[in-house]
Design a protein around this motif. Sequence first.
Motif, short mmCIF file in Angstrom:
data_model
loop_
_atom_site.label_atom_id
_atom_site.label_comp_id
_atom_site.label_asym_id
_atom_site.label_seq_id
_atom_site.Cartn_x
_atom_site.Cartn_y
_atom_site.Cartn_z
N HIS A 3 -3.78 4.04 -8.20
CA HIS A 3 -4.79 4.35 -7.20
C HIS A 3 -5.91 3.20 -7.10
O HIS A 3 -6.49 2.88 -6.34
CB HIS A 3 -5.54 5.81 -7.25
CG HIS A 3 -4.38 6.85 -6.66
ND1 HIS A 3 -4.38 7.97 -7.25
CD2 HIS A 3 -3.57 6.69 -5.65
CE1 HIS A 3 -3.34 8.75 -6.64
NE2 HIS A 3 -3.02 7.75 -5.60
N ALA A 23 0.61 -1.19 -0.13
CA ALA A 23 0.01 0.02 0.08
C ALA A 23 0.96 1.26 0.00
O ALA A 23 0.56 2.33 -0.79
CB ALA A 23 -0.93 -0.14 1.25
N LEU A 72 -4.47 0.43 -5.56
CA LEU A 72 -4.64 0.79 -4.16
C LEU A 72 -6.07 0.63 -3.63
O LEU A 72 -6.32 0.24 -2.44
CB LEU A 72 -4.15 2.02 -3.90
CG LEU A 72 -3.92 2.60 -2.50
CD1 LEU A 72 -3.15 1.80 -1.58
CD2 LEU A 72 -3.69 4.10 -2.21
N LEU A 108 2.28 1.73 -3.64
CA LEU A 108 1.24 2.30 -4.37
C LEU A 108 1.12 3.59 -4.33
O LEU A 108 0.84 4.66 -5.34
CB LEU A 108 0.05 1.37 -4.32
CG LEU A 108 -0.05 0.07 -4.96
CD1 LEU A 108 -1.04 -0.88 -4.59
CD2 LEU A 108 0.29 -0.04 -6.40
N THR A 109 1.01 4.15 -2.88
CA THR A 109 0.57 5.68 -2.67
C THR A 109 1.70 6.53 -3.07
O THR A 109 1.38 7.65 -3.64
CB THR A 109 0.29 5.94 -1.27
OG1 THR A 109 -0.62 4.87 -0.64
CG2 THR A 109 -0.06 7.13 -0.59
#
Length: 411
Positions: free
Chosen positions: A259, A161, A262, A164-165
């Motif tokens: 996103h 996570a 995510l 990805l952010t």
Amino acid sequence: MTPAHDPTRPDSLTAAEATALLGVKTATLYAYVSRGLIRSEPGPAGTRERRYSAEDVHALLHRAATRRDPGAALQDAVQDAVGGALHWGAPVLDSALTRIADGTLTYRGQNAAELSTHLTVEEVAALLWTGQAGATPALPLRARLTLGAPARATQPVEALAYALTYAATHDLTALDTRPEAQVTQAARVLALLYAALERFEGVPAAPDLPLHARLARAWAVPHGADVLRRALVLLADHELNVSTFTARVAASGGAGLHHATLAALCALQGPQHGLAALDAFELLGHALRGDPREALRDATRRHGRLPGFGHRLYPDGDPRAHALLSALHAQFPEAPGVQGAATLAALTRAETGEQPNIDLALAALIHALGRPPADAVALFALARSVGWLAHALETVQTGQLIRPRARYVGL
């Protein structure tokens, strides 16, 4: 649409009548009763016969027919505004990616269990993303990605996570919306996830290795590379499950692939979806430490169901679980986790007729490899990311916004 009451139907059925209508074995009927799907009551006085609710049997038949023909669910929802349409029913979206029918899972028309015997993650990604399993040279999975310095994760899924952010902001290609750039961008996202896991495990990135080999290297289980490949392929996609639908919704609103992935990763982390493997892992551990039958009873008491068993879309058994457990038995026949899963499966099959699902197979795999339970969720996420990206790509191609309406039922 729930079938209307038919006064010509009997209120209850014998076991023979119920199994004949449902087209199942007696053990499966008992499993439906144990799960609360069909009510049972004593038969005529002086006999040991049980009778089964005809209403419940016909309702179960209707739900099964709806799942086999999703278009019927949409029609019922439109005509009758059924409040439960979103529960294993409408909305129904057109998709050319994955089909679940007659107890079989296929990717673009090809049997997933058969593909798992020889295809790599990259080849399945190419099949789902482009329709061509041999298109892997066009997928730049070695793309250079700057992970930067996101916060240090304590769990592998947390590391995914964070990556990805961060990359959604700092990857220069993340906002490239040209159609010809989408597959390349999906490959970058997939490569990012494996690189993030390598970083979490503290091993150097190995971009030249196949993805399943990178995972085996990061987890220090080279002997498990092929069975990991099988698991990654079997879990690559599963139609419109909770996390995949989330990815499609996010992509339909214009969110980039980072996103959208995510969003799907967040949706995965629920006990009725990606975290279900943790309950199965706990059940397996309990069974290995003591009495398997007691472990099954305790798990049912705490969860109200048997973790790792049964699947609404596969009443006769999850083909993914069968394929993965068969591979585990072939490669690790003496592993306690594999033997424990077999014992649990035999007991449950005899008592309820329920078959293992992919969660029990994942738990057995992670146990056999000597990895911690959190890795079951990480493996699920890495595998399903291929499908998330495929569905996001397909959604972008349609250009449609997924925006259901709400039916107000308040004051």
